[in-house]
Design a protein around this motif. Structure first.
Motif, PDB file in Angstrom:
ATOM      1  N   GLY A 255      17.749  21.207  10.856  1.00 56.60           N
ATOM      2  CA  GLY A 255      19.149  21.622  10.835  1.00 56.60           C
ATOM      3  C   GLY A 255      19.465  22.722  11.836  1.00 56.60           C
ATOM      4  O   GLY A 255      20.619  22.887  12.239  1.00 56.60           O
ATOM      5  N   GLU A 256      18.439  23.482  12.230  1.00 52.96           N
ATOM      6  CA  GLU A 256      18.650  24.501  13.276  1.00 52.96           C
ATOM      7  C   GLU A 256      18.530  23.889  14.656  1.00 52.96           C
ATOM      8  O   GLU A 256      19.226  24.274  15.594  1.00 52.96           O
ATOM      9  N   VAL A 257      17.613  22.935  14.788  1.00 53.22           N
ATOM     10  CA  VAL A 257      17.443  22.243  16.076  1.00 53.22           C
ATOM     11  C   VAL A 257      18.729  21.478  16.409  1.00 53.22           C
ATOM     12  O   VAL A 257      19.220  21.518  17.537  1.00 53.22           O
ATOM     13  N   PHE A 258      19.261  20.769  15.389  1.00 48.28           N
ATOM     14  CA  PHE A 258      20.494  19.997  15.571  1.00 48.28           C
ATOM     15  C   PHE A 258      21.564  20.608  14.658  1.00 48.28           C
ATOM     16  O   PHE A 258      21.715  20.212  13.504  1.00 48.28           O
TER      17      PHE A 258
ATOM     18  N   ASN B  61      24.720  20.372  14.492  1.00 48.33           N
ATOM     19  CA  ASN B  61      25.835  19.522  14.051  1.00 48.33           C
ATOM     20  C   ASN B  61      25.375  18.255  13.323  1.00 48.33           C
ATOM     21  O   ASN B  61      26.178  17.360  13.065  1.00 48.33           O
ATOM     22  N   PHE B  62      24.082  18.201  13.026  1.00 47.64           N
ATOM     23  CA  PHE B  62      23.580  17.045  12.262  1.00 47.64           C
ATOM     24  C   PHE B  62      24.091  17.147  10.826  1.00 47.64           C
ATOM     25  O   PHE B  62      23.787  18.094  10.120  1.00 47.64           O
ATOM     26  N   ASN B  63      24.921  16.166  10.403  1.00 47.02           N
ATOM     27  CA  ASN B  63      25.467  16.251   9.045  1.00 47.02           C
ATOM     28  C   ASN B  63      25.557  14.916   8.324  1.00 47.02           C
ATOM     29  O   ASN B  63      26.190  14.817   7.293  1.00 47.02           O
ATOM     30  N   LEU B  64      24.894  13.872   8.866  1.00 46.73           N
ATOM     31  CA  LEU B  64      24.937  12.581   8.165  1.00 46.73           C
ATOM     32  C   LEU B  64      23.621  11.836   8.348  1.00 46.73           C
ATOM     33  O   LEU B  64      23.194  11.568   9.477  1.00 46.73           O
ATOM     34  N   PHE B  65      22.974  11.531   7.225  1.00 48.15           N
ATOM     35  CA  PHE B  65      21.719  10.771   7.232  1.00 48.15           C
ATOM     36  C   PHE B  65      21.996   9.402   6.620  1.00 48.15           C
ATOM     37  O   PHE B  65      22.503   9.306   5.497  1.00 48.15           O
ATOM     38  N   ILE B  66      21.705   8.352   7.369  1.00 47.30           N
ATOM     39  CA  ILE B  66      21.930   6.978   6.897  1.00 47.30           C
ATOM     40  C   ILE B  66      20.563   6.334   6.681  1.00 47.30           C
ATOM     41  O   ILE B  66      19.712   6.368   7.572  1.00 47.30           O
ATOM     42  N   PHE B  67      20.366   5.761   5.504  1.00 45.97           N
ATOM     43  CA  PHE B  67      19.035   5.238   5.197  1.00 45.97           C
ATOM     44  C   PHE B  67      19.135   3.951   4.401  1.00 45.97           C
ATOM     45  O   PHE B  67      20.178   3.614   3.836  1.00 45.97           O
ATOM     46  N   GLY B  68      18.036   3.236   4.372  1.00 49.40           N
ATOM     47  CA  GLY B  68      17.937   2.021   3.563  1.00 49.40           C
ATOM     48  C   GLY B  68      16.475   1.680   3.394  1.00 49.40           C
ATOM     49  O   GLY B  68      15.600   2.291   3.989  1.00 49.40           O
ATOM     50  N   GLY B  69      16.219   0.679   2.562  1.00 47.84           N
ATOM     51  CA  GLY B  69      14.846   0.189   2.438  1.00 47.84           C
ATOM     52  C   GLY B  69      14.082   0.761   1.270  1.00 47.84           C
ATOM     53  O   GLY B  69      13.288   0.069   0.656  1.00 47.84           O
TER      54      GLY B  69
ATOM     55  N   ASN C 209      14.240   4.002  -2.067  1.00 46.21           N
ATOM     56  CA  ASN C 209      15.024   5.004  -2.794  1.00 46.21           C
ATOM     57  C   ASN C 209      14.822   6.370  -2.134  1.00 46.21           C
ATOM     58  O   ASN C 209      13.704   6.816  -1.932  1.00 46.21           O
ATOM     59  N   TYR C 210      15.925   7.054  -1.837  1.00 44.12           N
ATOM     60  CA  TYR C 210      15.865   8.345  -1.151  1.00 44.12           C
ATOM     61  C   TYR C 210      15.493   9.487  -2.091  1.00 44.12           C
ATOM     62  O   TYR C 210      14.942  10.507  -1.658  1.00 44.12           O
ATOM     63  N   GLU C 211      15.773   9.323  -3.391  1.00 43.63           N
ATOM     64  CA  GLU C 211      15.625  10.455  -4.324  1.00 43.63           C
ATOM     65  C   GLU C 211      14.241  11.116  -4.279  1.00 43.63           C
ATOM     66  O   GLU C 211      14.153  12.339  -4.257  1.00 43.63           O
ATOM     67  N   PRO C 212      13.146  10.329  -4.261  1.00 34.22           N
ATOM     68  CA  PRO C 212      11.834  11.002  -4.197  1.00 34.22           C
ATOM     69  C   PRO C 212      11.647  11.825  -2.917  1.00 34.22           C
ATOM     70  O   PRO C 212      10.790  12.698  -2.858  1.00 34.22           O
ATOM     71  N   TYR C 213      12.436  11.535  -1.879  1.00 33.18           N
ATOM     72  CA  TYR C 213      12.303  12.260  -0.612  1.00 33.18           C
ATOM     73  C   TYR C 213      13.303  13.412  -0.480  1.00 33.18           C
ATOM     74  O   TYR C 213      13.164  14.246   0.408  1.00 33.18           O
ATOM     75  N   ARG C 214      14.334  13.430  -1.328  1.00 30.58           N
ATOM     76  CA  ARG C 214      15.476  14.321  -1.091  1.00 30.58           C
ATOM     77  C   ARG C 214      15.061  15.789  -0.964  1.00 30.58           C
ATOM     78  O   ARG C 214      15.447  16.475  -0.014  1.00 30.58           O
ATOM     79  N   ALA C 215      14.265  16.300  -1.921  1.00 30.11           N
ATOM     80  CA  ALA C 215      13.865  17.718  -1.889  1.00 30.11           C
ATOM     81  C   ALA C 215      13.076  18.023  -0.616  1.00 30.11           C
ATOM     82  O   ALA C 215      13.285  19.052   0.029  1.00 30.11           O
ATOM     83  N   LYS C 216      12.169  17.105  -0.265  1.00 27.93           N
ATOM     84  CA  LYS C 216      11.358  17.292   0.953  1.00 27.93           C
ATOM     85  C   LYS C 216      12.263  17.330   2.178  1.00 27.93           C
ATOM     86  O   LYS C 216      12.114  18.171   3.065  1.00 27.93           O
ATOM     87  N   PHE C 217      13.241  16.432   2.243  1.00 29.40           N
ATOM     88  CA  PHE C 217      14.135  16.351   3.402  1.00 29.40           C
ATOM     89  C   PHE C 217      14.998  17.614   3.512  1.00 29.40           C
ATOM     90  O   PHE C 217      15.215  18.122   4.613  1.00 29.40           O
ATOM     91  N   GLU C 218      15.472  18.093   2.380  1.00 31.53           N
ATOM     92  CA  GLU C 218      16.314  19.294   2.429  1.00 31.53           C
ATOM     93  C   GLU C 218      15.515  20.490   2.937  1.00 31.53           C
ATOM     94  O   GLU C 218      16.046  21.349   3.637  1.00 31.53           O
ATOM     95  N   LYS C 219      14.221  20.509   2.613  1.00 29.28           N
ATOM     96  CA  LYS C 219      13.355  21.573   3.139  1.00 29.28           C
ATOM     97  C   LYS C 219      13.146  21.391   4.644  1.00 29.28           C
ATOM     98  O   LYS C 219      13.223  22.355   5.418  1.00 29.28           O
ATOM     99  N   LEU C 220      12.887  20.150   5.068  1.00 31.30           N
ATOM    100  CA  LEU C 220      12.664  19.888   6.496  1.00 31.30           C
ATOM    101  C   LEU C 220      13.920  20.176   7.321  1.00 31.30           C
ATOM    102  O   LEU C 220      13.848  20.675   8.439  1.00 31.30           O
ATOM    103  N   ILE C 221      15.097  19.838   6.746  1.00 32.85           N
ATOM    104  CA  ILE C 221      16.365  20.042   7.459  1.00 32.85           C
ATOM    105  C   ILE C 221      16.802  21.506   7.344  1.00 32.85           C
ATOM    106  O   ILE C 221      17.381  22.072   8.274  1.00 32.85           O
ATOM    107  N   GLY C 222      16.503  22.119   6.190  1.00 35.87           N
ATOM    108  CA  GLY C 222      16.896  23.512   5.985  1.00 35.87           C
ATOM    109  C   GLY C 222      18.256  23.650   5.323  1.00 35.87           C
ATOM    110  O   GLY C 222      18.736  24.760   5.098  1.00 35.87           O
ATOM    111  N   ARG C 223      18.889  22.543   5.005  1.00 31.25           N
ATOM    112  CA  ARG C 223      20.187  22.551   4.325  1.00 31.25           C
ATOM    113  C   ARG C 223      20.476  21.142   3.823  1.00 31.25           C
ATOM    114  O   ARG C 223      19.747  20.204   4.169  1.00 31.25           O
TER     115      ARG C 223
END
Length: 497
Positions: A235-238, A240-248, A250-264
């Motif tokens: 989130g600091e590197v990018f 203005n990054f504010n939309l993640f599009i995914f499929g394939g 379930n995102y829920e098991p990844y959500r906490a990890k992603f928020e940490k990686l993105i920082g927001r």
């Protein structure tokens, strides 16, 4: 200052929203029209003649004449199409075959026709437009967008192009998005996934990235490489990054990890695309489930998952589905698939309009002891157990342990932690309690001392990626099954601690 592109996106989104509302508010009539059109168009095909399409007037006629099939059941027809014969499953010849690596059938060749191709493109576009209509946020269309996908290089066989679905779709990016789109054609054509992700990192670092899209497990790899390179959260590197599009998956098991990686936190849109059709997309940010695409040349049937393997299981249409029941989804499409079992199980979260979640795979379940545990249940159990803690899970899969060295059999959870908890047995207990609450069969087996509480086996960091690499399925559209009814996968793990 508002750019022309984002200013135009809003009225376009409003128009598309109105057209979607028309069919979403008339679901039964919409599906009936799709059904009649499919039958009428395919009456003179080889399949249509073999199954007496000329005398099919309604769904009951269709059920009598067209049995449920998976890829193996349609293979003889598909092979004739691959050989170049016209008018086999659908009028004329397909324009593409989406080549997929089936787990049971070797390579599969899924036909994509002139009629079906636009529905793949429109559904992906409409998902973004529905988001713009709901949120009023269109600024992201001015920035750069990345789609992590397979190589767009196609091969030709008997006049028909072959490739991965994501590679085929890459040829259909609208002109107004082409300048915004990354990675470059050259980078997208790199076959080796790790080399490709390294190249994508280099290409995207200097850019104003606003949208990132892909299967979560492979986007995670991209994020981790960005962080290693820059020492900053994504989130600091990018900024203005504010939309993640995914499929394939379930995102829920990844959500906490992603928020940490993105920082927001960032907004997300879930898609349900497959080579066989684009079935659904998330149409509301705060509603559970994805809007089933009822007007995309796909006719849907459903069989209760727990009756699927019994004789004479009932095939129903959307008018008879019930919220919360686990169904195997069958499709008949304008690409020439008929009463086709794609292998997914879904549950309806709403019938006004019709929204679904993907609950698992009909072949991916654990019932080694009669428990009928499905993917959605293990994901929910993990989520319940780590909610409110600082435990972060990178990946996991579940298998039965039928012959333990001591004690009763159990479910073994292979988990790759970002930060391993001090007390694994306490976490296992919490997961087990959630699973018992969700699944009465599992509850009875635990309470009746047929099974003991599940056990967690930690997997070393990078272990799941190493496994996927070892079987030649690193990256692209490949996904690790969340659970299995045997130990074929987990017995191959190269790195368990």
């Amino acid at each position: 200052m508002i750019s022309l592109k984002s200013a135009l996106a809003k009225p376009f989104a409003k128009r598309v929203y109105k057209s979607i509302q028309k069919w979403a508010n008339n679901p039964i009539e919409t599906q009936e029209k799709v059904f009649q059109d499919l039958i009428a168009t395919a009456t003179k095909t080889v399949f249509g003649q073999d199954h007496d399409f000329v005398s099919i007037n309604n769904h009951a006629d269709f059920v009598k004449r067209v049995p449920v099939r998976d890829y193996e059941g349609l293979k003889s027809y598909v092979e004739r199409m691959v050989a170049g014969e016209p008018d086999i499953l659908w009028e004329g010849k397909p324009i593409y075959f989406a080549k997929t690596s089936g787990t049971t059938s070797g390579s599969k060749y899924i036909p994509i026709t002139k009629a079906s191709m636009p529905t793949h493109v429109e559904a992906a576009r409409n998902a973004i437009l529905m988001y713009i209509k709901e949120t009023g946020n269109a600024k992201f269309v001015n920035g750069k967008m990345i789609f992590l996908q397979g190589s767009p290089i196609l091969k030709e066989q008997n006049g028909i192009q072959l490739g991965r679905l994501s590679g085929i779709v890459a040829h259909y990016v609208p002109k107004y998005l082409q300048k915004n789109r990354l990675p470059s054609w050259e980078t997208n054509c790199i076959d080796d996934w790790e080399t490709k992700v390294d190249a994508i990192v280099e290409e995207t670092l200097p850019e104003n990235m606003t949208v990132i899209s892909g299967i979560p497990s492979w986007v995670q790899m991209y994020f981790e490489k960005l962080i290693t390179k820059t020492g900053k959260p994504v989130g600091e590197v990018f900024k203005n990054f504010n939309l993640f599009i995914f499929g394939g998956v379930n995102y829920e098991p990844y959500r906490a990890k992603f928020e940490k990686l993105i920082g927001r936190k960032v907004d997300s849109i879930e898609l349900y695309p497959a080579s066989e059709g684009f079935f659904a997309f998330q149409d509301k940010q705060n509603e559970k489930g994805m809007l089933l695409q009822l007007n995309s040349g796909i006719f849907y049937e459903f069989i209760k998952a727990d009756e699927f393997f019994t004789e004479n299981s009932e095939r129903i249409t959307i008018k008879d589905v019930v919220i919360g029941v686990n169904y195997v989804m069958l499709i008949s499409t304008n690409a020439g698939l008929w009463a086709y079992n794609i292998g997914d199980t879904v549950q309806f979260t709403s019938t006004k309009p019709y929204r679904v979640i993907v609950s698992g795979r009909i072949k991916h379940f654990i019932s080694a002891f009669g428990e009928h545990v499905i993917g959605k249940e293990v994901e929910q159990a993990m989520q319940d157990a780590i909610s409110g803690t600082n435990i972060q899970v990178s990946e996991f899969t579940v298998a039965p342990q039928i012959n333990p060295n001591e004690g009763l059999p159990y479910h073994e959870w292979f988990v790759e932690f970002e930060n391993e908890p001090d007390n694994l047995s306490e976490l296992a207990k919490k997961i087990d309690e959630s699973l018992q609450k969700q699944n009465t069969y599992y509850f009875d087996l635990i309470q009746g001392n047929v099974l003991q509480t599940l056990k967690i086996t930690p997997v070393k960091k990078g272990g799941f990626q190493a496994y996927m690499k070892s079987i030649g399925k690193l990256g692209g559209q490949n996904k690790l099954p969340r659970l299995a009814n045997d130990r074929k996968i987990v017995d191959q793990f190269p790195q368990t601690s």
